[in-house]
Design an enzyme around this catalytic site. Structure first.
Site, mmCIF file in Angstrom:
data_model
loop_
_atom_site.group_PDB
_atom_site.id
_atom_site.type_symbol
_atom_site.label_atom_id
_atom_site.label_comp_id
_atom_site.label_asym_id
_atom_site.label_seq_id
_atom_site.Cartn_x
_atom_site.Cartn_y
_atom_site.Cartn_z
ATOM 1 N N ASP A 31 0.850 -1.206 0.000
ATOM 2 C CA ASP A 31 0.000 0.000 0.000
ATOM 3 C C ASP A 31 0.880 1.248 0.000
ATOM 4 O O ASP A 31 1.957 1.256 0.601
ATOM 5 C CB ASP A 31 -0.897 0.008 1.243
ATOM 6 C CG ASP A 31 -2.201 0.733 0.997
ATOM 7 O OD1 ASP A 31 -3.257 0.091 1.009
ATOM 8 O OD2 ASP A 31 -2.164 1.969 0.783
ATOM 9 N N ARG A 104 5.307 -13.245 -14.732
ATOM 10 C CA ARG A 104 6.665 -13.687 -14.413
ATOM 11 C C ARG A 104 6.677 -14.845 -13.418
ATOM 12 O O ARG A 104 7.438 -15.795 -13.572
ATOM 13 C CB ARG A 104 7.420 -12.489 -13.847
ATOM 14 C CG ARG A 104 8.897 -12.684 -13.795
ATOM 15 C CD ARG A 104 9.588 -11.348 -13.594
ATOM 16 N NE ARG A 104 10.970 -11.551 -13.228
ATOM 17 C CZ ARG A 104 11.768 -10.596 -12.796
ATOM 18 N NH1 ARG A 104 11.298 -9.365 -12.668
ATOM 19 N NH2 ARG A 104 13.012 -10.854 -12.481
ATOM 20 N N TYR A 143 -11.389 7.492 -13.184
ATOM 21 C CA TYR A 143 -11.678 6.241 -12.464
ATOM 22 C C TYR A 143 -12.367 5.239 -13.390
ATOM 23 O O TYR A 143 -11.890 4.117 -13.568
ATOM 24 C CB TYR A 143 -12.558 6.568 -11.259
ATOM 25 C CG TYR A 143 -12.857 5.389 -10.358
ATOM 26 C CD1 TYR A 143 -11.887 4.857 -9.524
ATOM 27 C CD2 TYR A 143 -14.135 4.820 -10.325
ATOM 28 C CE1 TYR A 143 -12.166 3.784 -8.677
ATOM 29 C CE2 TYR A 143 -14.420 3.752 -9.495
ATOM 30 C CZ TYR A 143 -13.435 3.243 -8.663
ATOM 31 O OH TYR A 143 -13.720 2.189 -7.836
HETATM 32 N N1 LIG Z 1 -15.783 0.192 -1.813
HETATM 33 C C1 LIG Z 1 -16.517 0.119 -2.888
HETATM 34 O O1 LIG Z 1 -17.739 0.331 -2.837
HETATM 35 C C2 LIG Z 1 -15.900 -0.268 -4.214
HETATM 36 C C3 LIG Z 1 -16.762 -0.375 -5.320
HETATM 37 C C4 LIG Z 1 -16.203 -0.711 -6.554
HETATM 38 C C5 LIG Z 1 -14.853 -0.973 -6.666
HETATM 39 N N2 LIG Z 1 -14.052 -0.867 -5.581
HETATM 40 C C6 LIG Z 1 -12.604 -1.121 -5.781
HETATM 41 O O2 LIG Z 1 -12.086 -1.908 -4.734
HETATM 42 C C7 LIG Z 1 -10.749 -1.491 -4.433
HETATM 43 C C8 LIG Z 1 -10.625 -1.177 -2.954
HETATM 44 O O3 LIG Z 1 -11.529 -0.116 -2.643
HETATM 45 P P1 LIG Z 1 -11.764 0.390 -1.147
HETATM 46 O O4 LIG Z 1 -13.182 0.736 -1.026
HETATM 47 O O5 LIG Z 1 -11.149 -0.547 -0.191
HETATM 48 O O6 LIG Z 1 -10.973 1.764 -1.204
HETATM 49 P P2 LIG Z 1 -9.792 2.326 -0.280
HETATM 50 O O7 LIG Z 1 -9.484 3.690 -0.761
HETATM 51 O O8 LIG Z 1 -10.124 2.134 1.146
HETATM 52 O O9 LIG Z 1 -8.609 1.342 -0.632
HETATM 53 C C9 LIG Z 1 -7.720 1.546 -1.698
HETATM 54 C C10 LIG Z 1 -6.325 1.273 -1.187
HETATM 55 O O10 LIG Z 1 -5.402 1.396 -2.275
HETATM 56 C C11 LIG Z 1 -4.293 2.165 -1.828
HETATM 57 N N3 LIG Z 1 -3.707 2.796 -3.012
HETATM 58 C C12 LIG Z 1 -4.259 3.739 -3.818
HETATM 59 N N4 LIG Z 1 -3.421 4.040 -4.824
HETATM 60 C C13 LIG Z 1 -2.309 3.260 -4.656
HETATM 61 C C14 LIG Z 1 -1.097 3.123 -5.362
HETATM 62 N N5 LIG Z 1 -0.831 3.843 -6.461
HETATM 63 N N6 LIG Z 1 -0.170 2.230 -4.908
HETATM 64 C C15 LIG Z 1 -0.419 1.499 -3.788
HETATM 65 N N7 LIG Z 1 -1.560 1.602 -3.070
HETATM 66 C C16 LIG Z 1 -2.496 2.470 -3.506
HETATM 67 C C17 LIG Z 1 -4.865 3.150 -0.845
HETATM 68 O O11 LIG Z 1 -3.915 3.703 0.026
HETATM 69 C C18 LIG Z 1 -5.886 2.273 -0.127
HETATM 70 O O12 LIG Z 1 -5.306 1.563 0.944
HETATM 71 C C19 LIG Z 1 -10.453 -0.304 -5.344
HETATM 72 O O13 LIG Z 1 -9.729 -0.759 -6.457
HETATM 73 C C20 LIG Z 1 -11.815 0.182 -5.762
HETATM 74 O O14 LIG Z 1 -11.784 0.793 -7.019
HETATM 75 C C21 LIG Z 1 -14.543 -0.512 -4.367
#
Ligand SMILES: NC(=O)c1ccc[n+]([C@@H]2O[C@H](COP(=O)([O-])OP(=O)(O)OC[C@H]3O[C@@H](n4cnc5c(N)ncnc54)[C@H](O)[C@@H]3O)[C@@H](O)[C@H]2O)c1
Length: 330
Positions: A31, A104, A143
């Site tokens: 993360d 890989r 997004y």
């Molecule tokens: N929560 C929802 O309702 C929902 C719905 C659709 C899709 N998603 C997808 O599920 C995944 C997780 O979502 P979430 O709700 O837990 O959001 P969140 O923001 O809590 O979690 C995302 C995590 O990714 C990390 N992150 C962001 N950019 C990064 C990078 N470049 N390198 C490393 N880490 C990075 C953030 O620090 C965070 O810990 C995401 O990909 C999101 O698009 C979530």
């Protein structure tokens, strides 16, 4: 197995870490802590199967792992619009880097995609065969289109290189460890109700969403990862549809007390309807959400009650304050 979770310190990633560790796997949590919090994984830091890496998925990495859950990406509009180019990079370069790694080391890789790939849908409910109605140049495009390209990359790596891919199209998910200031409707309403503030409704409140409790969602992700030969996208979400106004009423009922409502204009490109068709998840994975909204809200409200109390004692910087401080966002 040794399993990499990118975005592992986030809302969904931390629950997925709990689940995989409980099943006896080793978890490498990667993360960059943009929206993720140490708080979410504090309880795992001493676990012998848990390893934490501060790393940005936009940079390549080499690790020996058996499976990759690629979740790294800010998920709420306030966060993904804060630095839209970075959001595109996380989705495109991040997914590319994870696919290179998967190829890989021969790891199976699951991409966290989203219902946002359907945009403002003309088909309702949305089956996976629907190609969507997305504005490619609007403020949500970083997004929506980022996730669509991530799906494209996954599919091309599968077709060209035989990488063993899974694509989960996740619909609105809620539960403990959501960030409180990220503008997502469930956390917004709960925090406002707990603070005795009026709930903010965008538009008329008649737009619909479906809300899946995080444990159900994590169960769907794990089942999809385990399913053999399922390379096409799978919707994961709760098909029970609520208007935003109904959600507001449910939240007020669970929190207790009486709270008014303020209306604000609907943000650009905000979809009017969202409901997953989960036939494929039912047929392929034997999955469907179990927890009803009221029970899920009770658990989530309890979490936020504690969190707000702790914040009052500790004066921890809010997410908004963190967002205005430099770091990580180039
Ligand atoms: N929560 C929802 O309702 C929902 C719905 C659709 C899709 N998603 C997808 O599920 C995944 C997780 O979502 P979430 O709700 O837990 O959001 P969140 O923001 O809590 O979690 C995302 C995590 O990714 C990390 N992150 C962001 N950019 C990064 C990078 N470049 N390198 C490393 N880490 C990075 C953030 O620090 C965070 O810990 C995401 O990909 C999101 O698009 C979530």
């Amino acid at each position: 197995m040794r399993i990499l979770i990118t975005g592992g310190a986030g809302f969904i990633g931390s629950h997925l870490s709990d689940r995989l560790l409980a099943e006896g796997h080793q978890v490498v949590c990667l993360d960059n802590f943009f929206t993720g919090r140490r708080d979410n994984i504090d309880h795992l830091l001493d676990h012998p199967g848990f390893e934490l890496l501060r790393h940005d998925v936009c940079e390549p990495i080499f690790l020996e792992v058996d499976q990759i859950y690629n979740l790294a990406c800010p998920a709420s509009p306030v966060h993904y619009q804060y630095n839209p180019v970075k959001t595109v990079k996380s989705n495109v370069m991040g997914t590319l880097n994870m696919l290179v790694l998967a190829k890989r080391v021969g790891a199976r890789i699951l991409q966290a995609s989203t219902s946002e790939v359907y945009g403002d849908p003309h088909v309702h409910p949305q089956p996976e065969s629907y190609w969507g109605n997305v504005n490619p140049i609007g403020p949500r495009a970083c997004y929506d289109e980022g996730k669509r390209v991530a799906e494209t990359l996954m599919s091309d790596y599968h077709r060209e290189d035989g990488v063993d891919i899974r694509i989960a199209r996740i619909f609105n998910t809620y539960g403990p460890r959501m960030a409180e200031n990220d503008g997502r409707v469930v956390s917004n309403f709960i925090v406002q109700a707990l603070r005795g503030q009026e709930l903010t409704l965008y538009g008329s409140g008649e737009q619909t969403r479906s809300f899946c409790y995080v444990d159900d969602l994590v169960d769907g992700l794990v089942r999809l990862m385990a399913a053999e030969g399922r390379h096409d996208p799978v919707n994961l979400g709760n098909p029970v549809e609520f208007t935003i106004r109904q959600l507001a009423e449910e939240v007020v009922k669970v929190v207790g007390g009486t709270t008014g409502v303020t209306y604000k204009p609907l943000p650009q490109d905000d979809p009017s309807q969202r409901q997953p068709d989960i036939s494929r998840a039912r047929n392929w994975l034997g999955w469907e959400p179990r927890l009803q909204l009221e029970e899920g809200l009770v658990r989530t409200v309890e979490y936020f009650r504690h969190r707000l109390k702790r914040r009052n004692r500790a004066a921890v910087p809010t997410l908004d304050e963190r967002l205005t401080s430099p770091g990580l966002l180039d």
